[in-house]
Write an enzyme that holds these catalytic residues in place. Structure first.
Site, PDB file in Angstrom:
ATOM      1  N   GLY A  56     -26.784 -12.630 -24.416  1.00 23.43           N
ATOM      2  CA  GLY A  56     -24.775 -12.584 -23.958  1.00 23.43           C
ATOM      3  C   GLY A  56     -24.621 -14.098 -23.324  1.00 23.43           C
ATOM      4  O   GLY A  56     -24.916 -14.516 -21.964  1.00 23.43           O
ATOM      5  N   ARG A 109     -20.281 -16.881 -22.519  1.00 24.26           N
ATOM      6  CA  ARG A 109     -19.229 -16.555 -21.336  1.00 24.26           C
ATOM      7  C   ARG A 109     -20.544 -16.499 -20.287  1.00 24.26           C
ATOM      8  O   ARG A 109     -21.884 -15.737 -20.030  1.00 24.26           O
ATOM      9  CB  ARG A 109     -18.523 -14.815 -21.052  1.00 24.26           C
ATOM     10  CG  ARG A 109     -17.865 -15.688 -22.396  1.00 24.26           C
ATOM     11  CD  ARG A 109     -16.692 -14.152 -22.453  1.00 24.26           C
ATOM     12  NE  ARG A 109     -16.831 -13.184 -22.879  1.00 24.26           N
ATOM     13  CZ  ARG A 109     -17.023 -11.661 -22.622  1.00 24.26           C
ATOM     14  NH1 ARG A 109     -16.902 -12.182 -21.202  1.00 24.26           N
ATOM     15  NH2 ARG A 109     -17.156 -10.497 -23.103  1.00 24.26           N
ATOM     16  N   ASP A 169     -24.858  -8.074 -32.211  1.00 24.13           N
ATOM     17  CA  ASP A 169     -24.221  -6.867 -31.096  1.00 24.13           C
ATOM     18  C   ASP A 169     -25.550  -6.248 -30.744  1.00 24.13           C
ATOM     19  O   ASP A 169     -26.345  -6.198 -31.628  1.00 24.13           O
ATOM     20  CB  ASP A 169     -24.028  -6.490 -31.733  1.00 24.13           C
ATOM     21  CG  ASP A 169     -22.844  -5.390 -31.190  1.00 24.13           C
ATOM     22  OD1 ASP A 169     -23.264  -4.744 -30.296  1.00 24.13           O
ATOM     23  OD2 ASP A 169     -21.229  -5.150 -30.970  1.00 24.13           O
ATOM     24  N   ASN A 197     -30.085 -10.706 -21.181  1.00 21.46           N
ATOM     25  CA  ASN A 197     -28.730 -11.237 -19.699  1.00 21.46           C
ATOM     26  C   ASN A 197     -27.771 -10.262 -20.080  1.00 21.46           C
ATOM     27  O   ASN A 197     -26.583 -10.296 -19.529  1.00 21.46           O
ATOM     28  CB  ASN A 197     -28.130 -12.648 -19.366  1.00 21.46           C
ATOM     29  CG  ASN A 197     -26.669 -12.781 -18.629  1.00 21.46           C
ATOM     30  OD1 ASN A 197     -26.612 -12.666 -18.206  1.00 21.46           O
ATOM     31  ND2 ASN A 197     -26.387 -12.727 -20.048  1.00 21.46           N
ATOM     32  N   TYR A 213     -24.012   2.139 -14.795  1.00 16.79           N
ATOM     33  CA  TYR A 213     -24.726   1.239 -14.464  1.00 16.79           C
ATOM     34  C   TYR A 213     -25.584   0.893 -14.079  1.00 16.79           C
ATOM     35  O   TYR A 213     -26.468   0.345 -13.766  1.00 16.79           O
ATOM     36  CB  TYR A 213     -23.856   0.214 -14.209  1.00 16.79           C
ATOM     37  CG  TYR A 213     -23.464  -1.353 -13.751  1.00 16.79           C
ATOM     38  CD1 TYR A 213     -23.487  -2.579 -15.407  1.00 16.79           C
ATOM     39  CD2 TYR A 213     -23.822  -2.075 -12.762  1.00 16.79           C
ATOM     40  CE1 TYR A 213     -23.981  -4.089 -14.959  1.00 16.79           C
ATOM     41  CE2 TYR A 213     -24.175  -3.345 -12.786  1.00 16.79           C
ATOM     42  CZ  TYR A 213     -23.480  -4.114 -13.815  1.00 16.79           C
ATOM     43  OH  TYR A 213     -24.299  -5.181 -13.554  1.00 16.79           O
ATOM     44  N   ALA A 217     -28.061   2.925 -13.407  1.00 16.45           N
ATOM     45  CA  ALA A 217     -29.417   4.289 -13.580  1.00 16.45           C
ATOM     46  C   ALA A 217     -30.151   2.311 -15.259  1.00 16.45           C
ATOM     47  O   ALA A 217     -31.121   2.498 -14.880  1.00 16.45           O
ATOM     48  CB  ALA A 217     -28.616   4.545 -14.410  1.00 16.45           C
ATOM     49  N   ALA A 218     -28.975   1.792 -15.232  1.00 13.93           N
ATOM     50  CA  ALA A 218     -29.496   0.857 -16.318  1.00 13.93           C
ATOM     51  C   ALA A 218     -30.239  -0.131 -15.583  1.00 13.93           C
ATOM     52  O   ALA A 218     -31.299  -0.780 -16.081  1.00 13.93           O
ATOM     53  CB  ALA A 218     -28.039   0.380 -17.485  1.00 13.93           C
ATOM     54  N   LYS A 219     -29.374  -0.729 -14.667  1.00 12.88           N
ATOM     55  CA  LYS A 219     -30.703  -1.992 -13.408  1.00 12.88           C
ATOM     56  C   LYS A 219     -30.763  -1.196 -13.168  1.00 12.88           C
ATOM     57  O   LYS A 219     -32.446  -2.099 -13.159  1.00 12.88           O
ATOM     58  CB  LYS A 219     -29.172  -2.271 -13.156  1.00 12.88           C
ATOM     59  CG  LYS A 219     -28.112  -3.327 -13.875  1.00 12.88           C
ATOM     60  CD  LYS A 219     -27.931  -4.008 -15.209  1.00 12.88           C
ATOM     61  CE  LYS A 219     -27.417  -4.983 -15.674  1.00 12.88           C
ATOM     62  NZ  LYS A 219     -27.651  -5.702 -16.586  1.00 12.88           N
ATOM     63  N   ILE A 228     -20.665 -12.352  -8.177  1.00 13.30           N
ATOM     64  CA  ILE A 228     -20.795 -12.921  -8.801  1.00 13.30           C
ATOM     65  C   ILE A 228     -19.037 -13.446  -9.913  1.00 13.30           C
ATOM     66  O   ILE A 228     -19.115 -12.359 -10.455  1.00 13.30           O
ATOM     67  CB  ILE A 228     -21.780 -13.648  -9.743  1.00 13.30           C
ATOM     68  CG1 ILE A 228     -23.147 -13.037  -9.388  1.00 13.30           C
ATOM     69  CG2 ILE A 228     -21.829 -15.252 -10.636  1.00 13.30           C
ATOM     70  CD1 ILE A 228     -23.577 -13.929  -8.204  1.00 13.30           C
TER      71      ILE A 228
HETATM   72  N1  LIG Z   1     -20.491 -11.017 -12.552  1.00 14.68           N
HETATM   73  C1  LIG Z   1     -21.626 -10.039 -11.633  1.00 14.68           C
HETATM   74  O1  LIG Z   1     -21.003  -9.973 -10.912  1.00 14.68           O
HETATM   75  C2  LIG Z   1     -23.100  -9.300 -11.753  1.00 14.68           C
HETATM   76  C3  LIG Z   1     -23.717  -8.898 -10.487  1.00 14.68           C
HETATM   77  C4  LIG Z   1     -24.755  -8.248 -10.887  1.00 14.68           C
HETATM   78  C5  LIG Z   1     -25.198  -8.421 -11.780  1.00 14.68           C
HETATM   79  N2  LIG Z   1     -24.540  -9.026 -13.522  1.00 14.68           N
HETATM   80  C6  LIG Z   1     -24.511  -9.286 -14.776  1.00 14.68           C
HETATM   81  O2  LIG Z   1     -25.097 -10.091 -15.448  1.00 14.68           O
HETATM   82  C7  LIG Z   1     -24.941  -9.932 -16.869  1.00 14.68           C
HETATM   83  C8  LIG Z   1     -24.350 -11.057 -17.412  1.00 14.68           C
HETATM   84  O3  LIG Z   1     -23.117 -10.660 -16.792  1.00 14.68           O
HETATM   85  P1  LIG Z   1     -21.715 -11.800 -16.574  1.00 14.68           P
HETATM   86  O4  LIG Z   1     -20.650 -11.329 -15.156  1.00 14.68           O
HETATM   87  O5  LIG Z   1     -22.107 -12.728 -16.762  1.00 14.68           O
HETATM   88  O6  LIG Z   1     -20.496 -10.938 -17.945  1.00 14.68           O
HETATM   89  P2  LIG Z   1     -19.725 -11.391 -18.549  1.00 14.68           P
HETATM   90  O7  LIG Z   1     -18.895 -12.221 -18.423  1.00 14.68           O
HETATM   91  O8  LIG Z   1     -18.569 -10.093 -18.945  1.00 14.68           O
HETATM   92  O9  LIG Z   1     -20.737 -12.057 -19.690  1.00 14.68           O
HETATM   93  C9  LIG Z   1     -20.645 -10.985 -20.602  1.00 14.68           C
HETATM   94  C10 LIG Z   1     -21.881 -11.398 -21.786  1.00 14.68           C
HETATM   95  O10 LIG Z   1     -23.251 -10.385 -22.569  1.00 14.68           O
HETATM   96  C11 LIG Z   1     -22.294 -10.329 -23.878  1.00 14.68           C
HETATM   97  N3  LIG Z   1     -22.506  -8.910 -24.484  1.00 14.68           N
HETATM   98  C12 LIG Z   1     -21.351  -7.895 -23.824  1.00 14.68           C
HETATM   99  N4  LIG Z   1     -21.745  -6.963 -24.872  1.00 14.68           N
HETATM  100  C13 LIG Z   1     -22.324  -6.901 -25.657  1.00 14.68           C
HETATM  101  C14 LIG Z   1     -23.196  -6.267 -26.986  1.00 14.68           C
HETATM  102  N5  LIG Z   1     -22.954  -5.054 -27.029  1.00 14.68           N
HETATM  103  N6  LIG Z   1     -23.528  -7.751 -27.433  1.00 14.68           N
HETATM  104  C15 LIG Z   1     -24.017  -9.526 -27.625  1.00 14.68           C
HETATM  105  N7  LIG Z   1     -23.711  -9.147 -26.092  1.00 14.68           N
HETATM  106  C16 LIG Z   1     -22.130  -9.214 -25.752  1.00 14.68           C
HETATM  107  C17 LIG Z   1     -20.880 -11.420 -23.732  1.00 14.68           C
HETATM  108  O11 LIG Z   1     -20.819 -11.670 -25.198  1.00 14.68           O
HETATM  109  P3  LIG Z   1     -18.930 -12.086 -25.706  1.00 14.68           P
HETATM  110  O12 LIG Z   1     -18.881 -13.178 -25.425  1.00 14.68           O
HETATM  111  O13 LIG Z   1     -19.183 -12.017 -26.930  1.00 14.68           O
HETATM  112  O14 LIG Z   1     -18.266 -11.024 -25.681  1.00 14.68           O
HETATM  113  C18 LIG Z   1     -21.067 -12.626 -22.292  1.00 14.68           C
HETATM  114  O15 LIG Z   1     -21.900 -13.332 -22.897  1.00 14.68           O
HETATM  115  C19 LIG Z   1     -25.033  -8.880 -17.464  1.00 14.68           C
HETATM  116  O16 LIG Z   1     -26.166  -8.406 -16.938  1.00 14.68           O
HETATM  117  C20 LIG Z   1     -24.455  -8.128 -15.894  1.00 14.68           C
HETATM  118  O17 LIG Z   1     -24.309  -6.719 -15.863  1.00 14.68           O
HETATM  119  C21 LIG Z   1     -23.504  -9.966 -13.044  1.00 14.68           C
END
Ligand SMILES: NC(=O)c1ccc[n+]([C@@H]2O[C@H](COP(=O)([O-])OP(=O)(O)OC[C@H]3O[C@@H](n4cnc5c(N)ncnc54)[C@H](OP(=O)(O)O)[C@@H]3O)[C@@H](O)[C@H]2O)c1
Length: 252
Positions: free
Chosen positions: A27, A30, A71, A97, A162, A164-166, A195
């Protein structure tokens, strides 16, 4: 003292004196993943996965960054991309990630919403880790960082899938750290708070205001603030740190 074996030269065969190890970021197109790819590409040859073609992909302009479509739902696709990367060398650094949310109270949650979130956030981390592990062990050095969430520690209203997964990812990281402790491979988890990414853009404004009051620093974090910790955890400086969870949450 910990060994730090040399990697291989640039993937594209250009003449280059620097030996780069290979990192895989799931991932990475983005948000937090993209920031991690950017930071790691300063030192490593970075492969990253994504699901849908996104305009962000074009914004990476480094010969050390290689996008691969896979995916995280798709076990076969994961095996395929890992095998493809392994043709270039051992994957020494794995950052699990990729993540999604599908928020709903448990009462209203569908089986599909539960399964999807567990599949991307937890099952895929196991699939990627297992596919990378044997060569990493044989290579004698490795770093695995799993991106969990503070929701995995605290729970979250409407986020039982979410959370449970985390939480599962934290248990996975700690167990794996024990299994790999003598193999020169560290495994740690990061628990980001809130974030600024596409994921948190979904939060309604009213809830956003109350969250900002609750966060001791009264602001959301940046993707760079998470990526900086990843940079440290994959470095040789972090060699005695394993099985830990690090909050990046502005004090939450
Ligand atoms: N943002 C927060 O506040 C926050 C807080 C705590 C934890 N996190 C964790 O940090 C990580 C990144 O979060 P983020 O906020 O950066 O999310 P995001 O901006 O929504 O980006 C998600 C990333 O995961 C990829 N992805 C989603 N579904 C996928 C799939 N089925 N197969 C392959 N790739 C997939 C997306 O690819 P595409 O571009 O192709 O869709 C993208 O690169 C996640 O694990 C999230 O749970 C985030």
């Amino acid at each position: 003292m910990e060994g730090f074996p040399t990697g291989r030269c640039c993937w594209n065969g250009n003449s280059c004196n620097q030996m780069r190890k290979i990192a895989l970021v799931t991932g990475g197109s983005r948000g937090i993943g993209k920031a991690i790819v950017d930071v790691l590409s300063e030192e490593f040859d970075v492969y990253y996965t994504y699901r849908s073609t996104s305009s962000e992909i074009a914004k990476f302009e480094s010969k050390y960054i290689h996008p691969l479509k896979a995916d995280s739902h798709d076990y076969e696709a994961i095996q395929r991309v890992v095998a493809e990367i392994l043709q270039h060398g051992t994957i020494s650094i794995l950052i699990n990630n990729a993540g999604i949310t599908k928020d709903k109270t448990c009462r209203n949650m569908t089986k599909e919403e539960w399964d999807d979130v567990i599949s991307i956030n937890l099952n895929a981390a196991f699939y990627y880790t297992q596919a990378c592990l044997r060569p990493m062990i044989d290579g004698g050095w490795g770093r695995i960082v799993n991106i969990s969430s503070i929701i995995g520690l605290s729970g979250g209203f409407g986020q039982s899938n979410y959370a449970a997964a985390k939480a599962g990812l934290i248990g996975f990281s700690k167990s794996l750290a024990l299994e790999l402790a003598t193999k020169n491979i560290t495994v740690n988890a990061i628990a980001p708070g809130y974030i600024q990414t596409d994921m948190t853009k979904q939060i309604p404004e009213g809830i956003m205001t109350s969250l900002l009051e609750k966060i001791p620093m009264h602001r959301f974090g940046t993707v760079t603030e998470v990526a900086s910790l990843v940079r440290y955890l994959v470095s040789k400086d972090s060699s005695y740190i394993t099985g830990q969870v690090f909050n990046v949450s502005g004090g939450l």
